[in-house]
Design a protein around this motif. Structure first.
Motif, PDB file in Angstrom:
ATOM      1  N   LEU A 212     -11.368  11.031   8.092  1.00  0.00           N
ATOM      2  CA  LEU A 212     -11.135  12.450   8.821  1.00  0.00           C
ATOM      3  C   LEU A 212     -11.450  11.945  10.303  1.00  0.00           C
ATOM      4  N   GLU A 213     -11.675  11.012  10.801  1.00  0.00           N
ATOM      5  CA  GLU A 213     -12.006  10.450  11.946  1.00  0.00           C
ATOM      6  C   GLU A 213     -11.036   9.758  12.616  1.00  0.00           C
ATOM      7  N   ARG A 214     -10.729  10.134  13.964  1.00  0.00           N
ATOM      8  CA  ARG A 214      -9.458   9.516  14.586  1.00  0.00           C
ATOM      9  C   ARG A 214      -9.368   7.987  14.793  1.00  0.00           C
ATOM     10  N   GLU A 215     -10.683   7.371  14.736  1.00  0.00           N
ATOM     11  CA  GLU A 215     -10.438   5.885  15.055  1.00  0.00           C
ATOM     12  C   GLU A 215      -9.919   5.245  13.871  1.00  0.00           C
ATOM     13  N   VAL A 216     -10.459   5.964  12.544  1.00  0.00           N
ATOM     14  CA  VAL A 216     -10.246   5.336  11.181  1.00  0.00           C
ATOM     15  C   VAL A 216      -8.580   5.708  11.046  1.00  0.00           C
ATOM     16  N   ALA A 217      -8.215   6.756  11.273  1.00  0.00           N
ATOM     17  CA  ALA A 217      -6.781   7.286  11.286  1.00  0.00           C
ATOM     18  C   ALA A 217      -5.984   6.320  12.140  1.00  0.00           C
ATOM     19  N   ASP A 218      -6.248   6.161  13.218  1.00  0.00           N
ATOM     20  CA  ASP A 218      -5.273   5.145  13.871  1.00  0.00           C
ATOM     21  C   ASP A 218      -5.352   3.640  13.634  1.00  0.00           C
ATOM     22  N   HIS A 219      -6.549   3.056  13.089  1.00  0.00           N
ATOM     23  CA  HIS A 219      -6.585   1.702  12.363  1.00  0.00           C
ATOM     24  C   HIS A 219      -5.644   1.565  11.244  1.00  0.00           C
ATOM     25  N   ILE A 220      -5.765   2.884  10.301  1.00  0.00           N
ATOM     26  CA  ILE A 220      -5.035   2.694   8.956  1.00  0.00           C
ATOM     27  C   ILE A 220      -3.603   2.868   9.279  1.00  0.00           C
ATOM     28  N   ALA A 221      -3.045   3.705  10.463  1.00  0.00           N
ATOM     29  CA  ALA A 221      -1.614   3.909  10.850  1.00  0.00           C
ATOM     30  C   ALA A 221      -1.274   2.742  11.396  1.00  0.00           C
ATOM     31  N   ALA A 222      -1.784   1.612  12.064  1.00  0.00           N
ATOM     32  CA  ALA A 222      -1.551   0.558  12.578  1.00  0.00           C
ATOM     33  C   ALA A 222      -0.943  -0.576  11.496  1.00  0.00           C
ATOM     34  N   ASP A 223      -1.147  -0.304  10.321  1.00  0.00           N
ATOM     35  CA  ASP A 223      -0.889  -1.193   9.339  1.00  0.00           C
ATOM     36  C   ASP A 223       0.819  -1.007   9.363  1.00  0.00           C
ATOM     37  N   PRO A 224       1.615  -2.215   9.617  1.00  0.00           N
ATOM     38  CA  PRO A 224       2.996  -2.199   9.505  1.00  0.00           C
ATOM     39  C   PRO A 224       3.696  -1.646   8.372  1.00  0.00           C
ATOM     40  N   ALA A 225       2.893  -1.542   6.957  1.00  0.00           N
ATOM     41  CA  ALA A 225       3.386  -0.996   5.973  1.00  0.00           C
ATOM     42  C   ALA A 225       3.146   0.543   5.876  1.00  0.00           C
ATOM     43  N   TYR A 226       2.389   1.093   6.602  1.00  0.00           N
ATOM     44  CA  TYR A 226       1.869   2.474   6.680  1.00  0.00           C
ATOM     45  C   TYR A 226       3.011   3.539   6.742  1.00  0.00           C
ATOM     46  N   GLU A 227       3.734   3.548   7.711  1.00  0.00           N
ATOM     47  CA  GLU A 227       4.658   4.607   8.313  1.00  0.00           C
ATOM     48  C   GLU A 227       5.739   4.726   7.002  1.00  0.00           C
ATOM     49  N   ASP A 228       6.426   3.577   6.720  1.00  0.00           N
ATOM     50  CA  ASP A 228       7.602   3.602   5.817  1.00  0.00           C
ATOM     51  C   ASP A 228       6.914   4.017   4.506  1.00  0.00           C
ATOM     52  N   ALA A 229       5.897   3.561   3.843  1.00  0.00           N
ATOM     53  CA  ALA A 229       5.348   3.896   2.640  1.00  0.00           C
ATOM     54  C   ALA A 229       5.070   5.083   2.577  1.00  0.00           C
ATOM     55  N   VAL A 230       4.169   5.764   3.512  1.00  0.00           N
ATOM     56  CA  VAL A 230       3.673   7.164   3.554  1.00  0.00           C
ATOM     57  C   VAL A 230       4.916   8.212   3.568  1.00  0.00           C
ATOM     58  N   THR A 231       5.803   7.825   4.564  1.00  0.00           N
ATOM     59  CA  THR A 231       7.106   8.726   4.560  1.00  0.00           C
ATOM     60  C   THR A 231       7.859   8.882   3.308  1.00  0.00           C
ATOM     61  N   ARG A 232       8.062   7.551   2.646  1.00  0.00           N
ATOM     62  CA  ARG A 232       8.777   7.650   1.291  1.00  0.00           C
ATOM     63  C   ARG A 232       8.086   8.534   0.178  1.00  0.00           C
ATOM     64  N   ILE A 233       6.811   8.264   0.043  1.00  0.00           N
ATOM     65  CA  ILE A 233       5.809   9.246  -0.543  1.00  0.00           C
ATOM     66  C   ILE A 233       6.073  10.650  -0.065  1.00  0.00           C
ATOM     67  N   GLU A 234       6.045  11.090   0.983  1.00  0.00           N
ATOM     68  CA  GLU A 234       6.281  12.516   1.291  1.00  0.00           C
ATOM     69  C   GLU A 234       7.530  12.906   0.900  1.00  0.00           C
ATOM     70  N   GLU A 235       8.590  12.107   0.972  1.00  0.00           N
ATOM     71  CA  GLU A 235      10.008  12.431   0.323  1.00  0.00           C
ATOM     72  C   GLU A 235      10.226  12.778  -0.764  1.00  0.00           C
ATOM     73  N   LEU A 236       9.320  11.788  -1.566  1.00  0.00           N
ATOM     74  CA  LEU A 236       9.556  11.584  -3.143  1.00  0.00           C
ATOM     75  C   LEU A 236       8.826  13.224  -3.399  1.00  0.00           C
ATOM     76  N   LEU A 237       7.445  13.455  -2.760  1.00  0.00           N
ATOM     77  CA  LEU A 237       7.065  14.667  -3.246  1.00  0.00           C
ATOM     78  C   LEU A 237       7.749  16.014  -3.073  1.00  0.00           C
ATOM     79  N   LEU A 238       8.677  15.944  -1.837  1.00  0.00           N
ATOM     80  CA  LEU A 238       9.454  17.076  -1.544  1.00  0.00           C
ATOM     81  C   LEU A 238      10.553  17.133  -2.344  1.00  0.00           C
ATOM     82  N   ALA A 239      11.032  15.995  -2.953  1.00  0.00           N
ATOM     83  CA  ALA A 239      12.126  15.916  -3.847  1.00  0.00           C
ATOM     84  C   ALA A 239      11.549  16.516  -5.208  1.00  0.00           C
TER      85      ALA A 239
END
Length: 301
Positions: A212-239
């Motif tokens: 829930l805290e910004r420092e942790v969120a920033d660390h997780i989001a910095a992972d090179p795999a993060y943005e593409d993977a989570v975006t794909r999950i969101e698109e799957l759920l919306l479908a």
């Protein structure tokens, strides 16, 4: 004379003795449902045909509790009779089955000093085994199965509110975070494993924080795999979610897991819930293990 109105929803509530049927029916009543418990099977037909008894004149849904104590109970007969009533009255019937593991049922009966209804003069375990076999056809037929093994009364009430307290139409959504170290959520429909993301546990300054805290969120989001993977999950759920709605699924639980349930899964669950809200859905959010103290030996990956 006009034909009797039908209830908005017609739900049979059944399952293992001690699994939470009384709590479920009380919660449904609090939600505005008309509730009848342990109705003799011979009265099902006249009840459904009577609008006042069914609460239909007040626009209410109807829940009927049935279990092994019900007079004339026979699971195969219940299935046949309810299917027949549904055809004759053109009334969709849903079934909720409350499951619970034997060890937990034994503990509950021991704590309350109650005798099992099928084994009043025998060991409780005999009654549990006999009942499980007796009501197996209802579990196979059920539209909703809730396992209450790991749920206390408050948690069960929340699950019932999630399942049956919303408006008709779009499925009721729950987005949950959890830790694999403490087991999979028993009632999850979709599970996503976030352990491929870099783990904040290994950063001493981040270890005591949460997703829930910004420092942790920033660390997780910095992972090179993060943005593409989570975006794909969101698109799957919306479908998927509109397809669940089209098929009449009334409840969908989406679970995100990491090792301890405090960092990666929490952050991703928060992000995905926000994305679903932007898309017009109304998910509830539950961080199952967030308040549980970390266990270093089991949270290192």
């Amino acid at each position: 004379m006009p034909a009797p109105a039908a209830p908005k929803r017609f739900l049979l509530v059944t399952g293992m003795s001690g699994a939470g049927k009384s709590t479920t029916l009380n919660t449904l009543e609090d939600l505005g449902w008309e509730v009848v418990d342990n109705l003799p099977l011979s009265l099902l037909d006249p009840l459904l045909a009577t609008p006042l008894a069914a609460g239909a004149e007040r626009g209410r849904s109807l829940a009927i509790g049935l279990d092994s104590r019900t007079r004339g109970f026979n699971a195969e007969r219940v299935v046949r009779q309810v299917k027949k009533l549904a055809r004759e009255h053109d009334q969709p019937v849903e079934t909720l089955f409350l499951e619970c593991q034997a060890a937990e049922l034994l503990r509950r009966f021991s704590e309350t000093r109650r005798r099992h209804p099928l084994a009043p003069d025998r060991p409780t375990n005999d009654g549990i085994s006999e009942e499980r076999e007796m009501i197996a056809p209802l579990k196979r037929w059920a539209d909703h199965v809730i396992d209450t093994t790991d749920s206390d009364t408050n948690a069960l009430r929340q699950q019932i509110r999630n399942h049956f307290g919303g408006e008709e139409g779009a499925p009721i959504l729950t987005v949950q975070s959890f830790g694999f170290a403490r087991g999979l959520p028993r009632n999850a429909d979709l599970v996503f494993d976030m352990r491929f993301l870099q783990n904040p546990h290994w950063v001493p300054a981040l270890r005591p924080l949460t997703g829930l805290e910004r420092e942790v969120a920033d660390h997780i989001a910095a992972d090179p795999a993060y943005e593409d993977a989570v975006t794909r999950i969101e698109e799957l759920l919306l479908a998927l979610l509109p397809r669940y709605e089209a098929e009449g699924k009334s409840y969908v639980s989406i679970a995100f897991g990491c090792t301890g349930g405090r960092h990666r899964s929490v952050h991703v669950a928060e992000r995905v819930a926000a994305r679903l809200r932007e898309a017009g859905f109304s998910p509830s959010l539950d961080h199952r293990d967030l308040a549980t103290p970390p266990r270093d030996g089991s949270e290192r990956s």
